[in-house]
Design a protein around this motif. Structure first.
Motif, short mmCIF file in Angstrom:
data_model
loop_
_atom_site.label_atom_id
_atom_site.label_comp_id
_atom_site.label_asym_id
_atom_site.label_seq_id
_atom_site.Cartn_x
_atom_site.Cartn_y
_atom_site.Cartn_z
N ILE A 1 0.50 66.23 30.76
CA ILE A 1 1.38 66.27 31.93
C ILE A 1 1.74 67.71 32.27
CG2 ILE A 1 3.60 65.55 32.88
CD1 ILE A 1 2.02 63.17 32.53
N LEU A 2 2.09 68.49 31.24
CA LEU A 2 2.49 69.87 31.48
C LEU A 2 1.32 70.71 32.00
CD1 LEU A 2 4.81 70.50 28.39
CD2 LEU A 2 5.45 69.88 30.73
N ASN A 3 0.11 70.44 31.53
CA ASN A 3 -1.06 71.15 32.06
C ASN A 3 -1.33 70.77 33.51
OD1 ASN A 3 -1.55 72.59 29.70
ND2 ASN A 3 -2.94 71.03 28.87
N TYR A 4 -1.08 69.52 33.84
CA TYR A 4 -1.20 69.05 35.23
C TYR A 4 -0.27 69.86 36.13
CZ TYR A 4 -1.25 65.49 39.01
OH TYR A 4 -1.37 64.81 40.19
N THR A 5 0.96 70.07 35.65
CA THR A 5 1.93 70.85 36.41
C THR A 5 1.53 72.32 36.47
OG1 THR A 5 3.65 69.34 35.63
CG2 THR A 5 4.38 71.43 36.56
N LYS A 6 1.03 72.84 35.36
CA LYS A 6 0.59 74.24 35.32
C LYS A 6 -0.54 74.48 36.32
CE LYS A 6 0.12 75.66 31.16
NZ LYS A 6 -0.50 75.95 29.84
N ASP A 7 -1.44 73.51 36.44
CA ASP A 7 -2.54 73.63 37.40
C ASP A 7 -2.00 73.69 38.83
OD1 ASP A 7 -4.41 73.62 35.39
OD2 ASP A 7 -4.90 71.49 35.59
N LEU A 8 -0.96 72.91 39.11
CA LEU A 8 -0.33 72.95 40.43
C LEU A 8 0.21 74.35 40.71
CD1 LEU A 8 1.12 71.14 42.87
CD2 LEU A 8 3.13 71.67 41.50
N MET A 9 0.89 74.93 39.72
CA MET A 9 1.50 76.24 39.90
C MET A 9 0.44 77.31 40.15
SD MET A 9 4.46 76.02 36.94
CE MET A 9 5.35 77.47 37.51
N LYS A 10 -0.70 77.19 39.46
CA LYS A 10 -1.78 78.16 39.67
C LYS A 10 -2.41 77.99 41.05
CE LYS A 10 -3.13 78.38 34.77
NZ LYS A 10 -4.21 78.05 33.80
N LEU A 11 -2.63 76.73 41.44
CA LEU A 11 -3.31 76.46 42.70
C LEU A 11 -2.50 76.91 43.90
CD1 LEU A 11 -5.72 75.10 44.17
CD2 LEU A 11 -4.42 72.96 44.07
N TYR A 12 -1.17 76.66 43.84
CA TYR A 12 -0.32 76.95 45.00
C TYR A 12 0.59 78.16 44.77
CZ TYR A 12 -1.78 72.31 46.54
OH TYR A 12 -2.52 71.22 46.93
N HIS A 13 0.15 79.07 43.91
CA HIS A 13 1.02 80.18 43.53
C HIS A 13 1.46 81.01 44.73
CE1 HIS A 13 2.89 83.27 41.20
NE2 HIS A 13 1.98 84.17 41.47
N ARG A 14 0.63 81.09 45.75
CA ARG A 14 0.93 81.96 46.90
C ARG A 14 1.46 81.20 48.10
NH1 ARG A 14 -0.70 86.96 45.71
NH2 ARG A 14 -2.29 87.24 44.09
N VAL A 15 1.66 79.91 47.95
CA VAL A 15 2.23 79.11 49.05
C VAL A 15 3.36 78.26 48.48
CG1 VAL A 15 0.08 79.07 50.37
CG2 VAL A 15 0.53 77.28 48.67
N PRO A 16 4.24 77.72 49.33
CA PRO A 16 5.37 76.93 48.82
C PRO A 16 4.93 75.62 48.19
CG PRO A 16 5.79 77.71 51.06
CD PRO A 16 4.35 77.95 50.78
N TYR A 17 5.53 75.28 47.05
CA TYR A 17 5.25 74.00 46.41
C TYR A 17 6.50 73.50 45.71
CZ TYR A 17 4.92 76.68 42.05
OH TYR A 17 5.19 77.49 40.99
N ASN B 1 7.41 84.35 38.96
CA ASN B 1 7.92 85.47 39.77
C ASN B 1 8.39 85.03 41.15
OD1 ASN B 1 7.44 87.30 37.73
ND2 ASN B 1 5.39 87.87 38.48
N ASN B 2 7.93 83.87 41.61
CA ASN B 2 8.35 83.37 42.92
C ASN B 2 8.78 81.91 42.84
OD1 ASN B 2 5.92 82.15 42.49
ND2 ASN B 2 4.99 82.74 44.44
N THR B 3 9.24 81.50 41.66
CA THR B 3 9.49 80.08 41.41
C THR B 3 10.82 79.87 40.69
OG1 THR B 3 7.12 79.62 41.25
CG2 THR B 3 8.59 78.02 40.24
N VAL B 4 11.52 78.82 41.08
CA VAL B 4 12.72 78.38 40.34
C VAL B 4 12.30 77.25 39.42
CG1 VAL B 4 15.05 77.45 40.50
CG2 VAL B 4 14.22 79.01 42.26
N LEU B 5 12.64 77.37 38.14
CA LEU B 5 12.33 76.33 37.16
C LEU B 5 13.63 75.63 36.77
CD1 LEU B 5 10.57 74.94 34.92
CD2 LEU B 5 11.15 76.89 33.46
N ILE B 6 13.63 74.31 36.85
CA ILE B 6 14.77 73.50 36.39
C ILE B 6 14.27 72.61 35.26
CG2 ILE B 6 16.53 71.81 37.01
CD1 ILE B 6 16.44 72.82 39.85
N PHE B 7 14.80 72.83 34.07
CA PHE B 7 14.42 72.08 32.87
C PHE B 7 15.63 71.27 32.46
CE2 PHE B 7 13.65 72.20 28.09
CZ PHE B 7 12.66 71.22 28.12
#
Length: 453
Positions: A144-160, A198-204
């Motif tokens: 699950i966490l790798n799935y999320t990490k892939d999202l962050m890599k794919l959309y790193h330069r656009v809002p997600y 660097n451009n993301t808010v993380l809520i854990f």
């Protein structure tokens, strides 16, 4: 947003030290130490976090359990309509927030929806190992966490916007939280090292603490159930660029907060202006963490029902209460013991009671101590109570004047109903000047206690 089921703040301290250390020391996370749930289970706490409403205010009730949740305005819809790519992922499809005894969604709620894959895995028993925690040699939590990490890599330069909630590992076992430490700490270290924060808010976060089992029968278990973990991580440049918001975030770490506040904060992130209003109504149920939450906020202000409220009540004892004299006597005995322990009995007079100014008991509200269970497994707003409350720990704040010397002291002493013993619950405060009364001794403690012979 990365959620972990049934992890109290204290259990996170006990069982996820590596993750905690990385969040606080390397990511400068804001940890909400006064974060209090507003209802019983996952569903009724996630709804306020993602809609700003209680379940019954959606409106939704069990009679609608056969209807999908598509019509309701969850926060990810706001992000999607503002041009964000979205993700929604849960591990155990049987326990899905919107699927357990409920209909779920007819249309996928996000651009990337993990549930079809989770259902396919769940339908094939041959792929599961390690008590249903691994798919082959792959840890499900890592998947699950790798799935999320892939999202962050794919959309790193656009809002997600990503919403993840993992239940299977921690839902049924308080000790399994330790097994979650490595995958989460690795996840946070990886995305940090790759610059993805660097451009993301993380809520854990978690929804609540453990709701059943042996720990749930204890006093501390009742508190933990109501006090889940909550961390927010902002880019480090954000803290420097917006000092007023940063100051408010730090102040709010020790204020009473709830899922309603997370919702308001999510809105402020989406529609960010950088401005701080500065004048917050204490009776406002949800308050963005970008604003300073009033120190006078109560559970009633925050929308927390009495049986979920962990705030302490304070009541002055009458002088005929048994604990009135017991707590005073313990404090005086403790003070005189310090003279014995420090070998100054030949220099300091033993102290005796001159006058008791006040004794206050500080304890949890009675409804929390007698709370037994919820009668309804979905809404959980109707509760039943035990006839006898659970044994508790009381804090007595004692204010006395002692002789000789008329020294005025304030101190908190702790009484444990289980053992019947008193202990000190903090330092002793001397609240009037002692002048030269204690010149015969050395040390800050003895200086405020001793009246020289």
């Amino acid at each position: 947003m990365i959620g972990v089921d049934s992890v109290s703040r204290l259990n996170h301290v006990r069982n996820m030290p590596t993750t905690r250390d990385y969040l606080l020391r390397h990511l400068d996370a804001i940890e909400l130490q006064g974060y209090n749930k507003v209802a019983d289970n996952t569903f009724v706490n996630i709804v306020p976090m993602t809609t700003g409403r209680l379940v019954e205010e959606l409106p939704w009730n069990e009679q609608k359990s056969g209807e999908p949740f598509d019509p309701y305005n969850f926060i990810w819809k706001n992000f999607s309509s503002s041009g964000y790519f979205t993700l929604y992922a849960e591990d155990d499809p049987r326990l899905g927030i919107f699927n357990y005894i409920k209909r779920g969604f007819r249309v996928p709620p996000a651009d990337h929806y993990y549930r079809p894959f989770a259902l396919a895995l769940e339908g094939d028993n041959s792929v599961w190992t390690s008590d249903h925690h691994c798919v082959g040699d792959r840890f499900e939590t890592d998947m699950i966490l790798n799935y999320t990490k892939d999202l962050m890599k794919l959309y790193h330069r656009v809002p997600y916007f990503g919403f993840n909630f993992l239940s299977r590992l921690t839902h049924d076992s308080i000790s399994n939280t330790a097994s979650a430490d490595t995958p989460y700490s690795n996840m946070f270290r990886d995305i940090d090292n790759q610059g993805l924060l660097n451009n993301t808010v993380l809520i854990f976060f978690s929804d609540h603490g453990m709701r059943f089992g042996e720990i749930r029968e204890t006093y501390i278990g009742k508190l933990e159930e109501r006090l889940p973990m909550m961390f927010l991580v902002f880019p480090k440049w954000f803290y420097k660029k917006y000092p007023q918001i940063t100051q408010n975030l730090k102040i709010n770490r020790n204020r009473l907060t709830t899922p309603f506040d997370i919702y308001e904060t999510l809105k402020d992130i989406l529609y960010f202006t950088g401005d701080v209003k500065g004048d917050v109504d204490v009776e406002q149920r949800g308050i963005s963490l970008f604003e300073e939450i009033p120190v006078s906020r109560s559970c009633d202000h925050a929308g927390i029902l009495p049986h979920w409220c962990t705030c302490m009540s304070q009541q002055e004892l009458s002088n005929n209460d048994q604990f009135y004299n017991m707590s005073v006597n313990y404090l005086i005995t403790y003070i005189n013991q310090q003279f014995v322990l420090n070998n100054v009995t030949d220099m300091c007079w033993p102290l005796k009671l001159g006058r008791t100014k006040s004794v206050h008991v500080i304890q949890n509200n009675d409804k929390l101590l007698k709370y037994k269970q919820s009668l309804n497994d979905v809404i959980n707003r109707t509760v039943s109570f035990n006839a006898k409350r659970v044994l508790s720990t009381y804090i007595f704040q004692v204010a006395v004047s002692l002789m000789p010397g008329s020294g005025e002291f304030e101190a908190s002493v702790r009484y444990d109903e289980t053992t019947g013993n008193f202990t000190m619950a903090g330092d002793i405060s001397r609240i009037n000047k002692y002048g030269h009364d204690s010149d015969c001794v050395h040390g800050s403690l003895l200086h405020k206690l001793c009246f020289c012979k």
